[in-house]
Scaffold this motif. Structure first.
Motif, short mmCIF file in Angstrom:
data_model
loop_
_atom_site.label_atom_id
_atom_site.label_comp_id
_atom_site.label_asym_id
_atom_site.label_seq_id
_atom_site.Cartn_x
_atom_site.Cartn_y
_atom_site.Cartn_z
N ARG A 58 -74.55 -1.84 -7.68
CA ARG A 58 -74.23 -2.02 -9.09
C ARG A 58 -72.86 -1.42 -9.39
N GLY A 59 -72.32 -1.76 -10.55
CA GLY A 59 -71.04 -1.20 -10.96
C GLY A 59 -71.11 0.31 -11.10
N HIS A 60 -70.04 0.99 -10.74
CA HIS A 60 -70.03 2.44 -10.75
C HIS A 60 -68.59 2.95 -10.77
N TYR A 61 -68.42 4.25 -11.01
CA TYR A 61 -67.11 4.89 -10.97
C TYR A 61 -66.87 5.52 -9.60
N VAL A 62 -65.63 5.48 -9.16
CA VAL A 62 -65.24 6.17 -7.92
C VAL A 62 -63.94 6.90 -8.18
N TRP A 63 -63.69 7.96 -7.41
CA TRP A 63 -62.43 8.70 -7.51
C TRP A 63 -61.40 8.03 -6.61
N ARG A 64 -60.28 7.66 -7.19
CA ARG A 64 -59.18 7.07 -6.40
C ARG A 64 -57.87 7.66 -6.83
#
Length: 64
Positions: A58-64
């Motif tokens: 599913r859609g999610h946040y990641v650190w980039r």
């Protein structure tokens, strides 16, 4: 006597070579150029829903 003069001349040449200022290496690929770039701060980015291999994520946040 000639051996002593030859040894002194060799020492003088090597000392003159070491006394020269070192020039910086030419810019090219590698760590030097990487460290010259400004540092990038990580921030959260939204990643829409996608498939990783056969698995649905599913859609999610990641650190980039």
């Amino acid at each position: 006597m000639k051996k002593i003069l030859l040894a002194l001349a060799a020492c003088a040449v090597s000392a003159a070579a070491l006394a020269q200022p070192m020039r910086p290496p030419p810019p090219g690929p590698g760590m030097d150029r990487h460290h010259a770039m400004p540092q990038h701060r990580k921030h959260k980015v939204w990643v829409p829903a996608h498939r990783e291999g056969r698995r649905y994520v599913r859609g999610h946040y990641v650190w980039r």
